[in-house]
Enzyme design. Sequence first.
Site, PDB file in Angstrom:
ATOM      1  N   SER A   1      -4.637   9.254   3.619  1.00  0.00           N
ATOM      2  CA  SER A   1      -5.884   8.484   3.653  1.00  0.00           C
ATOM      3  C   SER A   1      -6.203   8.087   5.085  1.00  0.00           C
ATOM      4  CB  SER A   1      -5.755   7.229   2.800  1.00  0.00           C
ATOM      5  OG  SER A   1      -6.849   6.375   3.080  1.00  0.00           O
TER       6      SER A   1
ATOM      7  N   HIS B   1      -7.882  12.360   2.362  1.00  0.00           N
ATOM      8  CA  HIS B   1      -8.503  11.368   1.467  1.00  0.00           C
ATOM      9  C   HIS B   1      -9.423  10.477   2.299  1.00  0.00           C
ATOM     10  CE1 HIS B   1      -8.506   8.810  -2.179  1.00  0.00           C
ATOM     11  NE2 HIS B   1      -8.487   7.783  -1.353  1.00  0.00           N
TER      12      HIS B   1
ATOM     13  N   ASP C   1     -11.980   7.362   2.261  1.00  0.00           N
ATOM     14  CA  ASP C   1     -12.366   6.170   1.502  1.00  0.00           C
ATOM     15  C   ASP C   1     -13.728   5.658   1.956  1.00  0.00           C
ATOM     16  OD1 ASP C   1     -10.050   5.573  -0.225  1.00  0.00           O
ATOM     17  OD2 ASP C   1      -8.966   5.386   1.677  1.00  0.00           O
TER      18      ASP C   1
ATOM     19  N   MET D   1     -16.450   2.869   1.473  1.00  0.00           N
ATOM     20  CA  MET D   1     -16.566   1.500   0.943  1.00  0.00           C
ATOM     21  C   MET D   1     -17.861   0.874   1.430  1.00  0.00           C
ATOM     22  SD  MET D   1     -12.774   0.040   1.655  1.00  0.00           S
ATOM     23  CE  MET D   1     -11.292   1.004   1.339  1.00  0.00           C
TER      24      MET D   1
ATOM     25  N   HIS E   1     -13.185   9.430  -1.901  1.00  0.00           N
ATOM     26  CA  HIS E   1     -12.991   8.342  -2.873  1.00  0.00           C
ATOM     27  C   HIS E   1     -14.104   7.327  -2.648  1.00  0.00           C
ATOM     28  CE1 HIS E   1     -10.189   4.774  -4.214  1.00  0.00           C
ATOM     29  NE2 HIS E   1     -11.179   4.969  -5.053  1.00  0.00           N
TER      30      HIS E   1
ATOM     31  N   MET F   1     -15.919   4.063  -3.225  1.00  0.00           N
ATOM     32  CA  MET F   1     -15.798   2.677  -3.723  1.00  0.00           C
ATOM     33  C   MET F   1     -17.123   1.994  -3.406  1.00  0.00           C
ATOM     34  SD  MET F   1     -11.903   2.123  -2.492  1.00  0.00           S
ATOM     35  CE  MET F   1     -12.050   3.537  -1.403  1.00  0.00           C
TER      36      MET F   1
ATOM     37  N   MET G   1      -5.670   3.842  -9.838  1.00  0.00           N
ATOM     38  CA  MET G   1      -5.429   3.013  -8.652  1.00  0.00           C
ATOM     39  C   MET G   1      -4.149   2.210  -8.840  1.00  0.00           C
ATOM     40  SD  MET G   1      -7.668   3.633  -6.337  1.00  0.00           S
ATOM     41  CE  MET G   1      -7.230   2.310  -5.194  1.00  0.00           C
TER      42      MET G   1
ATOM     43  N   GLY H   1      -9.847  -1.421  -1.777  1.00  0.00           N
ATOM     44  CA  GLY H   1     -10.456  -2.179  -0.692  1.00  0.00           C
ATOM     45  C   GLY H   1      -9.694  -2.109   0.622  1.00  0.00           C
ATOM     46  N   PHE H   2      -8.370  -2.096   0.540  1.00  0.00           N
ATOM     47  CA  PHE H   2      -7.586  -2.185   1.776  1.00  0.00           C
ATOM     48  C   PHE H   2      -6.331  -1.320   1.695  1.00  0.00           C
ATOM     49  CE2 PHE H   2     -10.020  -6.026   1.264  1.00  0.00           C
ATOM     50  CZ  PHE H   2     -10.629  -6.150   2.508  1.00  0.00           C
ATOM     51  N   GLY H   3      -5.926  -0.820   2.855  1.00  0.00           N
ATOM     52  CA  GLY H   3      -4.649  -0.137   2.960  1.00  0.00           C
ATOM     53  C   GLY H   3      -3.524  -1.154   3.086  1.00  0.00           C
TER      54      GLY H   3
ATOM     55  N   ASP I   1      -3.187   6.181  -5.869  1.00  0.00           N
ATOM     56  CA  ASP I   1      -3.693   5.767  -4.560  1.00  0.00           C
ATOM     57  C   ASP I   1      -3.377   4.289  -4.375  1.00  0.00           C
ATOM     58  OD1 ASP I   1      -5.144   5.240  -2.263  1.00  0.00           O
ATOM     59  OD2 ASP I   1      -7.120   5.603  -3.169  1.00  0.00           O
TER      60      ASP I   1
ATOM     61  N   GLY J   1      -0.225   1.989  -1.882  1.00  0.00           N
ATOM     62  CA  GLY J   1       1.187   1.617  -1.832  1.00  0.00           C
ATOM     63  C   GLY J   1       2.147   2.766  -2.059  1.00  0.00           C
TER      64      GLY J   1
HETATM   65  C1  DX5 Z   1      -7.566   1.489  -0.907  1.00  0.00           C
HETATM   66  C2  DX5 Z   1      -7.803   2.935  -0.607  1.00  0.00           C
HETATM   67  C3  DX5 Z   1      -6.598   3.712  -0.292  1.00  0.00           C
HETATM   68  C4  DX5 Z   1      -5.835   3.228   0.936  1.00  0.00           C
HETATM   69  C5  DX5 Z   1      -4.386   3.408   0.614  1.00  0.00           C
HETATM   70  O1  DX5 Z   1      -8.698   0.975  -1.502  1.00  0.00           O
HETATM   71  O2  DX5 Z   1      -8.417   3.557  -1.718  1.00  0.00           O
HETATM   72  O3  DX5 Z   1      -6.884   5.097  -0.195  1.00  0.00           O
HETATM   73  O4  DX5 Z   1      -6.132   3.937   2.102  1.00  0.00           O
HETATM   74  O5  DX5 Z   1      -3.638   2.871   1.658  1.00  0.00           O
HETATM   75  P1  DX5 Z   1      -2.056   2.678   1.570  1.00  0.00           P
HETATM   76  O6  DX5 Z   1      -1.464   4.027   1.333  1.00  0.00           O
HETATM   77  O7  DX5 Z   1      -1.714   2.068   2.874  1.00  0.00           O
HETATM   78  O8  DX5 Z   1      -1.813   1.755   0.395  1.00  0.00           O
HETATM   79 ZN    ZN Z   2      -8.610   5.699  -1.710  1.00  0.00          ZN
END
Ligand code: DX5
Ligand code: ZN
Length: 218
Positions: free
Chosen positions: A7, A30, A32, A34, A63, A65, A134, A139-141, A172, A174
């Site tokens: 991602s 991937h 994202d 948003m 993806h 969102m 999910m 929303g966040f990595g 997707d 963690g």
């Molecule tokens: C979160 C994203 C993910 C994110 C995953 O909303 O959809 O794709 O980048 O990040 P990690 O792998 O750090 O959890």
């Molecule tokens: Zn994603």
Amino acid sequence: MTRINPSILSADFVNMQRDLESIASADFVHVDVMDNHFVPNLTFGPQMVGRIQAVSPVPLDVHLMIDRVDDLGPGYAELGCASVTFHVEASDDPIALARALRARGARAGLAIKPGTPVEPYLGILAEFDQFLVMTVEPGFGGQTFIESVMPKLDLLRAEASRVGSDIWLQVDGGVTLDTIVIAAEHGADTFVAGSSVFNGGDPEMAIDGLRRAVQHLH
Ligand code: DX5
Ligand code: ZN
């Protein structure tokens, strides 16, 4: 088959082309999208995705969102993205949207948030090429993998084999060397990983490590 999709939410946004080239051994990248409405974070829109599509060494796994996805989703397929996944929570007519994506040449993906049950969608798997469970709140990595959603994968895997579907099952959020094994044991075959690929200094090595962690399971 195992697919590893880094991602680029965890990439360096001002060195995007460099970071894309650092993951050439991945299956997909991937991406994202948003909108600060469907999720409380903002990334980029079609202009940026079009440029990523133009320079990426691997196909795009987009993806979405975003709200208003029934209107905005098909435009991402028109950019030539290999797959476009949208959230069922944001769509008024997921089947019509999936058909619009496929008609534009993209694989159609359906995503569900951790709190969304999977049962209502088991009967429409034939409309989709990919199902994203999910494993964090979108929303966040960098968040922690939510293991309690694994029974959704069990249900999807059982239904897919019952009806003879070759739908890809994606997780997707963690995903690490440890949690990828858990998800694979529950039937996932397509793994998104942001921080675990980009934050360790050597993306290609991280991709290889994730692949090896599950290769004995497939
Ligand atoms: C979160 C994203 C993910 C994110 C995953 O909303 O959809 O794709 O980048 O990040 P990690 O792998 O750090 O959890
Ligand atoms: Zn994603």
